[in-house]
Design an enzyme around this catalytic site. Structure first.
Site, PDB file in Angstrom:
ATOM      1  N   LYS A 185       1.022  -0.893  -0.125  1.00 10.45           N
ATOM      2  CA  LYS A 185       0.213   0.046  -0.097  1.00 10.45           C
ATOM      3  C   LYS A 185       1.404   1.432  -0.046  1.00 10.45           C
ATOM      4  O   LYS A 185       1.714   1.836   0.844  1.00 10.45           O
ATOM      5  CB  LYS A 185      -0.931  -0.025   1.277  1.00 10.45           C
ATOM      6  CG  LYS A 185      -1.903   0.852   0.729  1.00 10.45           C
ATOM      7  CD  LYS A 185      -2.261   1.585   2.264  1.00 10.45           C
ATOM      8  CE  LYS A 185      -1.674   2.536   2.523  1.00 10.45           C
ATOM      9  NZ  LYS A 185      -1.726   4.050   2.269  1.00 10.45           N
ATOM     10  N   GLY A 237       7.390   5.898   7.767  1.00 11.83           N
ATOM     11  CA  GLY A 237       6.328   7.203   7.900  1.00 11.83           C
ATOM     12  C   GLY A 237       6.537   8.246   9.300  1.00 11.83           C
ATOM     13  O   GLY A 237       7.378   7.489  10.114  1.00 11.83           O
ATOM     14  N   SER A 238       5.497   7.959   9.886  1.00  8.58           N
ATOM     15  CA  SER A 238       5.707   9.246  10.887  1.00  8.58           C
ATOM     16  C   SER A 238       5.695   8.552  12.539  1.00  8.58           C
ATOM     17  O   SER A 238       4.860   7.340  12.331  1.00  8.58           O
ATOM     18  CB  SER A 238       4.269  10.205  10.970  1.00  8.58           C
ATOM     19  OG  SER A 238       2.889   9.519  10.973  1.00  8.58           O
ATOM     20  N   THR A 239       5.768   9.060  13.242  1.00  2.00           N
ATOM     21  CA  THR A 239       5.996   8.237  14.798  1.00  2.00           C
ATOM     22  C   THR A 239       4.602   8.113  14.720  1.00  2.00           C
ATOM     23  O   THR A 239       4.577   7.290  15.770  1.00  2.00           O
ATOM     24  CB  THR A 239       7.056   9.132  15.606  1.00  2.00           C
ATOM     25  OG1 THR A 239       8.068   9.047  14.704  1.00  2.00           O
ATOM     26  CG2 THR A 239       7.312   8.508  17.286  1.00  2.00           C
ATOM     27  N   ALA A 241       1.842   7.998  13.410  1.00  5.98           N
ATOM     28  CA  ALA A 241       1.096   6.670  12.759  1.00  5.98           C
ATOM     29  C   ALA A 241       1.772   4.955  13.075  1.00  5.98           C
ATOM     30  O   ALA A 241       1.747   4.557  13.087  1.00  5.98           O
ATOM     31  CB  ALA A 241       1.611   6.984  11.297  1.00  5.98           C
ATOM     32  N   GLY A 242       3.019   5.271  13.322  1.00  8.27           N
ATOM     33  CA  GLY A 242       4.115   3.680  13.709  1.00  8.27           C
ATOM     34  C   GLY A 242       3.553   3.675  15.071  1.00  8.27           C
ATOM     35  O   GLY A 242       3.743   2.566  15.046  1.00  8.27           O
ATOM     36  N   GLU A 259       9.823   2.193  10.556  1.00  9.68           N
ATOM     37  CA  GLU A 259      10.628   2.848  10.652  1.00  9.68           C
ATOM     38  C   GLU A 259      10.554   4.511  10.251  1.00  9.68           C
ATOM     39  O   GLU A 259       9.859   4.634   9.583  1.00  9.68           O
ATOM     40  CB  GLU A 259      11.517   2.825   8.993  1.00  9.68           C
ATOM     41  CG  GLU A 259      13.749   3.450   8.674  1.00  9.68           C
ATOM     42  CD  GLU A 259      13.043   4.915   8.479  1.00  9.68           C
ATOM     43  OE1 GLU A 259      13.453   5.145   9.276  1.00  9.68           O
ATOM     44  OE2 GLU A 259      13.526   5.316   7.078  1.00  9.68           O
ATOM     45  N   CYS A 293      13.817  11.639   6.471  1.00  9.69           N
ATOM     46  CA  CYS A 293      14.314  11.097   8.441  1.00  9.69           C
ATOM     47  C   CYS A 293      15.221  11.436   8.959  1.00  9.69           C
ATOM     48  O   CYS A 293      15.011  11.796   9.393  1.00  9.69           O
ATOM     49  CB  CYS A 293      13.689   9.653   8.954  1.00  9.69           C
ATOM     50  SG  CYS A 293      14.608   7.913   7.533  1.00  9.69           S
TER      51      CYS A 293
END
Length: 486
Positions: A185, A237-239, A241-242, A259, A293
């Site tokens: 995705k 992606g972003s922290t 969302a992680g 990551e 990042c």
């Protein structure tokens, strides 16, 4: 400006079970030009029914298909074919990257071959004697035990917009080498490179269902993360969302690798050659308009040499050519999206409000009234408690922070929730290495900033866990099984 005028193809189908299939839903996604702010194209968004089909295809390919049961040498042969197919389309990949998110074409053409290198690296790794999927050990009583490394299963690869294909290839090349199957995705803002990869995999003749492509937005992506038949989620992606993905996976103990963000520091020691360090700092403090990042967004300099460094660095930043990323003369393009521009502008205002000083930049570049452009910006008089020093901005904003001695430098380098990357500059490499071991980061370079896709990459603290690239990247997709012989 639209996709056709740029010779970019508009996707119309999904790649599921080895075939190009029509969408089951009617929702559509848009790609907006960061240069003009106008629509480049719109294309179908996968529905939950499409996700179910893709996961079912990957599940069947893993449970019943030949891919996980092939020898590593057989899989390596397919990976090399994928690499060859990608290599034939590198210019298309570079142009797609530039037009979708604004990275300068000169840079995307340099970086696009990393996709080829990753597939060939993992093909070579699994087909050589340098890596074994089985290890025999002898127990204390003399008995025989085999430690086997087996593929984790069906993996969901969820990737961001800033480096769309490289960050996808990190996952797919390693996971396919391990014997996993995938549902990809990509970010809804940058779908084109994932389509190129799907076509390259199809042309290489991999078994049906091994790789599936279903572009979607956040809600459908969340459905994929929660899917009971997904064994692992690999996310970049972003922290924020992680953290959500980690929590969702924890509910069913699905495997996950993350990551995430960074707020990396470049430490210039008092014996550093500032002129020698400048090229690295110019390249890596604000790469791809700061939307990377591992950017070195905090520069720590000794108080005794702060003015010397500031004059040197700010003078160089003022010379950065900002403009159309499709122009080979451009050094910095726009931010990728309108929301990114608003975010960066908000941080610049926060820096001013908290007492930092803008040494250069802070506004929109002259002559670039359209699109999502922002000037490369450098703050001085920054303290570690300021938001611009603690939080990931994801834009071309750099903070110069002074320190008193080595202990103070280490404390300030570690004064962040992130721990992804870093750099130390010194004429004494042994001294720099001793300091490097005390900086809490997943990676660090002495007298430079090296990001090698064939070496492990990842972070500590809120920069995530798991590693991509290198041998560790392969093991990111393997489970360990212990088989005893009685």
């Amino acid at each position: 400006m639209d996709g056709q005028s740029l010779n970019l193809r508009t996707p119309s189908r999904f790649f599921i079970g080895g075939d190009w299939v029509a969408p089951k839903g009617s929702a559509r996604l848009e790609v907006i030009s960061p240069v003009t702010g106008e629509k480049l194209m719109d294309y179908p968004e996968a529905s939950v029914a499409d996700i179910d089909d893709a996961v079912a295809a990957a599940r069947d390919a893993f449970d019943n298909g030949p891919w996980p049961r092939m020898s590593p040498t057989e899989r390596a042969g397919y990976l090399r074919k994928v690499a060859d197919n990608i290599e034939a389309r590198l210019d298309e990949i570079a142009r797609s990257w530039t037009h979708q998110m604004g990275a300068p074409i000169t840079l995307t053409r340099i970086l696009a071959p990393q996709n080829v290198a990753l597939f060939r690296y993992y093909a070579d790794l699994i087909s050589s004697n340098s890596y074994s999927f089985e290890e025999e050990r002898t127990r204390a009583n003399g008995g025989r035990t085999v430690i086997a490394k087996e593929p984790m299963g069906v993996c969901a690869a969820i990737t961001p917009w800033n480096a769309p294909m490289v960050l996808l290839t990190y996952k797919i090349a390693a996971g396919l080498a391990a014997g996993c199957t995938f549902v990809s995705k990509p970010s809804p803002e940058t779908p084109l490179e994932a389509y190129v990869l799907a076509e390259c995999i199809e042309a290489a003749g991999l078994p049906k269902g091994v790789f599936n492509l279903v572009p979607a937005g956040r809600e459908v992506g969340d459905y994929l993360v929660r899917h009971k038949d997904v064994d692992k989620v690999a996310f970049t992606g972003s922290t924020a969302a992680g953290k959500h993905i980690a929590a969702v996976c924890a509910e069913r103990l699905a495997r996950v690798s993350l990551e995430l963000g960074g707020k990396s520091a470049a430490i210039l020691l008092d014996d550093a050659d500032f002129a020698a360090a400048l090229p690295t700092l110019m390249m890596y403090t604000m790469p791809i308009t700061g939307q990377v990042c591992f950017s070195l967004t905090r520069i720590l300099v000794p108080e005794s040499r702060a003015r010397e460094f500031t004059d040197l660095f700010v003078g160089a930043v003022k010379g950065i050519k900002v403009g159309d990323p499709a122009d080979p003369a451009t050094q910095m393009g726009p931010l990728a999206m309108g929301r990114q521009l608003e975010r960066v502008q908000g941080y610049i205002e926060a820096g001013r409000a908290e007492g930092a000083t803008i040494a250069t930049g802070g506004g929109r570049p002259e002559g670039l009234a359209n699109g999502f452009f922002i000037e490369p910006t450098v703050f001085t008089n920054v303290t570690p408690d300021m938001r611009i020093a603690k939080e990931e901005i994801f834009g071309p904003v750099v903070s110069i922070i002074t320190y008193t001695d080595d202990e103070d430098a280490i404390a300030k380098a570690n004064a962040t929730d992130y721990g992804l990357n870093g750099a130390i500059f010194s004429s004494d490499s042994d001294r720099a290495y001793r300091m490097a071991r005390r900086v809490r980061s997943g990676g660090l370079t002495i007298n430079g900033n090296i990001i090698d896709p064939l070496m492990p990459f990842g972070g500590v603290k809120q920069s995530g866990y798991g590693r991509e690239g290198g041998i560790e990247g392969l093991e990111n997709y393997l489970e360990t099984k212990t088989v005893h012989f009685a």
